[in-house]
Design an enzyme around this catalytic site. Structure first.
Site, PDB file in Angstrom:
ATOM      1  N   ASN A   8      17.765   2.500   5.672  1.00  0.00           N
ATOM      2  CA  ASN A   8      17.012   1.945   6.793  1.00  0.00           C
ATOM      3  C   ASN A   8      16.447   0.616   6.305  1.00  0.00           C
ATOM      4  OD1 ASN A   8      15.258   1.340   8.826  1.00  0.00           O
ATOM      5  ND2 ASN A   8      14.051   3.223   8.686  1.00  0.00           N
ATOM      6  N   ARG A  89      20.587   3.232   9.657  1.00  0.00           N
ATOM      7  CA  ARG A  89      19.843   3.090  10.903  1.00  0.00           C
ATOM      8  C   ARG A  89      20.087   1.683  11.420  1.00  0.00           C
ATOM      9  NH1 ARG A  89      13.408   4.030  11.756  1.00  0.00           N
ATOM     10  NH2 ARG A  89      13.455   3.800  14.008  1.00  0.00           N
ATOM     11  N   HIS A 177      13.509   4.212  19.179  1.00  0.00           N
ATOM     12  CA  HIS A 177      13.082   5.469  18.533  1.00  0.00           C
ATOM     13  C   HIS A 177      14.010   6.634  18.878  1.00  0.00           C
ATOM     14  CE1 HIS A 177       8.662   3.919  18.163  1.00  0.00           C
ATOM     15  NE2 HIS A 177       9.294   3.777  17.008  1.00  0.00           N
ATOM     16  N   GLY A 206       3.516   6.244  15.845  1.00  0.00           N
ATOM     17  CA  GLY A 206       3.422   5.777  14.460  1.00  0.00           C
ATOM     18  C   GLY A 206       2.957   4.337  14.488  1.00  0.00           C
ATOM     19  N   SER A 207       3.382   3.508  13.503  1.00  0.00           N
ATOM     20  CA  SER A 207       2.995   2.089  13.620  1.00  0.00           C
ATOM     21  C   SER A 207       3.641   1.499  14.867  1.00  0.00           C
ATOM     22  CB  SER A 207       3.413   1.257  12.424  1.00  0.00           C
ATOM     23  OG  SER A 207       3.866   2.011  11.383  1.00  0.00           O
ATOM     24  N   ARG A 237       1.407  -4.335  17.898  1.00  0.00           N
ATOM     25  CA  ARG A 237       2.089  -4.825  19.112  1.00  0.00           C
ATOM     26  C   ARG A 237       1.306  -4.382  20.341  1.00  0.00           C
ATOM     27  NH1 ARG A 237       7.697  -2.009  17.722  1.00  0.00           N
ATOM     28  NH2 ARG A 237       6.878  -1.560  15.659  1.00  0.00           N
ATOM     29  N   ASP A 279      -4.608   0.521  11.355  1.00  0.00           N
ATOM     30  CA  ASP A 279      -4.500   1.909  10.890  1.00  0.00           C
ATOM     31  C   ASP A 279      -5.507   2.793  11.620  1.00  0.00           C
ATOM     32  OD1 ASP A 279      -4.563   4.332   9.451  1.00  0.00           O
ATOM     33  OD2 ASP A 279      -3.848   3.309   7.651  1.00  0.00           O
ATOM     34  N   ARG A 281      -6.522   5.677  10.987  1.00  0.00           N
ATOM     35  CA  ARG A 281      -7.501   6.330  10.094  1.00  0.00           C
ATOM     36  C   ARG A 281      -8.724   5.445   9.896  1.00  0.00           C
ATOM     37  NH1 ARG A 281      -2.807   7.543   5.873  1.00  0.00           N
ATOM     38  NH2 ARG A 281      -2.264   5.550   6.780  1.00  0.00           N
ATOM     39  N   ASN A 328      -0.415  13.633  12.223  1.00  0.00           N
ATOM     40  CA  ASN A 328      -1.548  13.730  11.280  1.00  0.00           C
ATOM     41  C   ASN A 328      -2.941  13.599  11.881  1.00  0.00           C
ATOM     42  OD1 ASN A 328       0.029  13.913   8.756  1.00  0.00           O
ATOM     43  ND2 ASN A 328       0.717  11.873   9.357  1.00  0.00           N
ATOM     44  N   GLU A 375      14.040  11.166  11.071  1.00  0.00           N
ATOM     45  CA  GLU A 375      15.154  10.317  11.511  1.00  0.00           C
ATOM     46  C   GLU A 375      16.253  10.260  10.453  1.00  0.00           C
ATOM     47  OE1 GLU A 375      11.778   7.916  12.054  1.00  0.00           O
ATOM     48  OE2 GLU A 375      12.638   6.894  13.777  1.00  0.00           O
TER      49      GLU A 375
HETATM   50  P1  ADP Z   1       6.270   3.866  10.596  1.00  0.00           P
HETATM   51  O1  ADP Z   1       7.282   4.853  10.043  1.00  0.00           O
HETATM   52  O2  ADP Z   1       6.641   3.287  11.915  1.00  0.00           O
HETATM   53  O3  ADP Z   1       5.788   2.850   9.603  1.00  0.00           O
HETATM   54  P2  ADP Z   1       4.505   6.117  10.667  1.00  0.00           P
HETATM   55  O4  ADP Z   1       5.158   7.060  11.598  1.00  0.00           O
HETATM   56  O5  ADP Z   1       4.549   6.419   9.216  1.00  0.00           O
HETATM   57  O6  ADP Z   1       4.978   4.648  10.964  1.00  0.00           O
HETATM   58  O7  ADP Z   1       2.984   5.969  11.104  1.00  0.00           O
HETATM   59  C1  ADP Z   1       2.114   5.125  10.397  1.00  0.00           C
HETATM   60  C2  ADP Z   1       0.754   5.203  11.048  1.00  0.00           C
HETATM   61  O8  ADP Z   1       0.311   6.564  11.087  1.00  0.00           O
HETATM   62  C3  ADP Z   1      -0.319   4.467  10.263  1.00  0.00           C
HETATM   63  O9  ADP Z   1      -0.453   3.152  10.718  1.00  0.00           O
HETATM   64  C4  ADP Z   1      -1.567   5.262  10.541  1.00  0.00           C
HETATM   65  O10 ADP Z   1      -2.312   4.621  11.558  1.00  0.00           O
HETATM   66  C5  ADP Z   1      -1.101   6.591  11.090  1.00  0.00           C
HETATM   67  N1  ADP Z   1      -1.565   7.726  10.305  1.00  0.00           N
HETATM   68  C6  ADP Z   1      -1.044   8.261   9.191  1.00  0.00           C
HETATM   69  N2  ADP Z   1      -1.785   9.299   8.749  1.00  0.00           N
HETATM   70  C7  ADP Z   1      -2.818   9.423   9.627  1.00  0.00           C
HETATM   71  C8  ADP Z   1      -3.938  10.299   9.739  1.00  0.00           C
HETATM   72  N3  ADP Z   1      -4.151  11.265   8.856  1.00  0.00           N
HETATM   73  N4  ADP Z   1      -4.770  10.116  10.774  1.00  0.00           N
HETATM   74  C9  ADP Z   1      -4.561   9.140  11.670  1.00  0.00           C
HETATM   75  N5  ADP Z   1      -3.538   8.296  11.624  1.00  0.00           N
HETATM   76  C10 ADP Z   1      -2.669   8.430  10.617  1.00  0.00           C
END
Ligand code: ADP
Length: 391
Positions: A8, A89, A177, A206-207, A237, A279, A281, A328, A375
């Site tokens: 990827n 991918r 996605h 996710g991001s 975004r 983020d 978190r 999460n 994926e």
């Molecule tokens: P990508 O694969 O598109 O980079 P992910 O699916 O790994 O993205 O998601 C990343 C995002 O998940 C992070 O930016 C964060 O905001 C969020 N994240 C990860 N762990 C947690 C958590 N424990 N609580 C809240 N958000 C989380």
């Protein structure tokens, strides 16, 4: 035993996973990535049990080809596992590719011609394919598309109300996605057989973030359209935006196309709105009102889009949370579930806090689920299926 490499490739990172295949089922042996390409490159990898295999700076890695070369050199130090096939991918399969495909010259040429539709991603996805063909032309390679799962949408769903000629040039909705949604569609019969064939909304949060409406395990509608900018607000975004904003930025503020691109891909979303972080978190831990505003906006827009997609399905039997935030964050899941209450969704707070697979109450009219996406496993399965028993 056969070995499948999954790649990827993005602009600043090269993610890879190695799968061993025994008795027809791919099993993850290595997961790794070269991060910070051209800035602070670092190679990290763990084995199937999560033990670190490598974690080191790679100062000479300035671009994607050198990242591929450095990763390959590290691979060879492992004792030279033979790679039987490579699955990639690829972000864009255009209007026609509705399933993964074995790569040959003609396919590569068609994928190249789709680059203007995803100029930030497609060339990076295709570069390692070319390199691998040069290095070892005998190893079969498979392209798996983020768009393919959405190709079963009705035609009226995938057009914009623009002159037809623009549609015919490719300016239409594609959805993204798709590998994540396809994985969820495959998992549903195992984890929730009663609703798997019904009206399901999957939220990849996710991001990048999007939602996909599925009926009978097939995509019906998606919040992402022509690009992965549309739909839900994301880390950096904005999601759905009045196109007049873009015109205003160009005409009144004199921003260049490159500046608008940077704003929309890297400076907007939760990061831009909160001024604190992309983020979730960090935002959840902050007591700054701007963090709360960004999270409220996110949940609000999730609710609005879920409502639209539920309308596309004529109701809702299940809602699936997946990806970094969806898998999460009980807090975000609870906020989104609140916005689904009018559809009959009732969250079980204990199950949600525990991260159970089913997080709705038995009385809930909508089954709420948490299903970790995969994926790369989906790509490994597709690659295996396409190389058949020949390799
Ligand atoms: P990508 O694969 O598109 O980079 P992910 O699916 O790994 O993205 O998601 C990343 C995002 O998940 C992070 O930016 C964060 O905001 C969020 N994240 C990860 N762990 C947690 C958590 N424990 N609580 C809240 N958000 C989380």
């Amino acid at each position: 035993m056969r070995t499948i490499l999954v790649i990827n490739a993005g602009s600043s990172s090269l993610k890879f996973q190695l799968f061993d295949v025994e008795s027809g089922a791919p099993r993850r042996a290595i997961r790794g990535q070269m991060d910070g390409i051209g800035v602070h490159p670092r190679l990290k990898a763990t084995d199937g049990a999560g033990a670190t295999l490598v974690d080191r700076a790679e100062t000479a890695v300035l671009d994607l080809p050198s990242a591929v070369e450095a990763t390959r050199a590290w691979f060879q130090t492992l004792g030279g596992a033979r790679i039987d096939a490579i699955g990639h991918r690829v972000v864009h399969g255009g209007p026609d590719f509705d399933h993964p495909v074995l790569i040959d010259d003609a396919v590569l040429d068609r994928l190249d011609r789709l680059s203007p539709l995803a100029p930030l991603h497609q060339p990076n996805n295709l570069a390692p394919i070319r390199l691998a063909r040069e290095i070892n032309p005998d190893v079969p390679q498979v392209a798996c598309f983020d768009t393919a799962f959405h190709r079963g949408h009705p035609a009226f769903a995938d057009c914009y109300a623009l002159p037809r000629a623009l549609h015919d040039e490719g300016i239409r909705r594609y959805g993204f996605h798709g590998l994540s949604y396809e994985y969820i569609a495959h998992r549903l019969p195992e984890v929730a057989p009663k609703v798997a064939g019904g009206r399901v909304l999957a939220a990849h949060l996710g991001s990048g973030a999007s939602m996909c409406a599925m009926r009978g395990g097939r995509g019906v509608e998606c919040t992402m359209g022509f690009t992965a900018l549309d739909g839900l607000p994301m880390g950096t975004r904005p999601g759905q935006l009045d196109p007049g904003v873009v015109l205003h930025l160009i005409e009144e503020k004199g921003m260049t196309a490159a500046e608008v691109t940077r704003l929309l891909y890297h400076e907007a979303g939760l990061k831009g709105l909160s001024g604190i972080s992309n983020d979730v978190r960090v935002l959840l831990a902050s007591d700054d009102p701007a963090a709360a505003l960004a999270l409220d906006h996110f949940a609000w827009r999730c609710g609005l889009h879920a409502g639209g997609l539920a309308a596309a399905l004529g109701g809702l039997d299940a809602f699936v949370f997946t990806a970094g935030i969806g898998e999460n964050s009980p807090a975000v899941r609870a906020r989104v579930a609140e916005r689904l209450a009018w559809l009959g969704a009732e969250l079980d707070p204990d199950a949600n806090a525990a991260g159970a697979t089913v997080i709705s109450t038995p009385a809930s009219r909508v089954t709420l689920l948490v299903i970790p996406t995969d994926e790369e496993l989906m790509i490994a399965r597709h690659t295996l299926a396409l190389i058949g028993t020949a390799a």
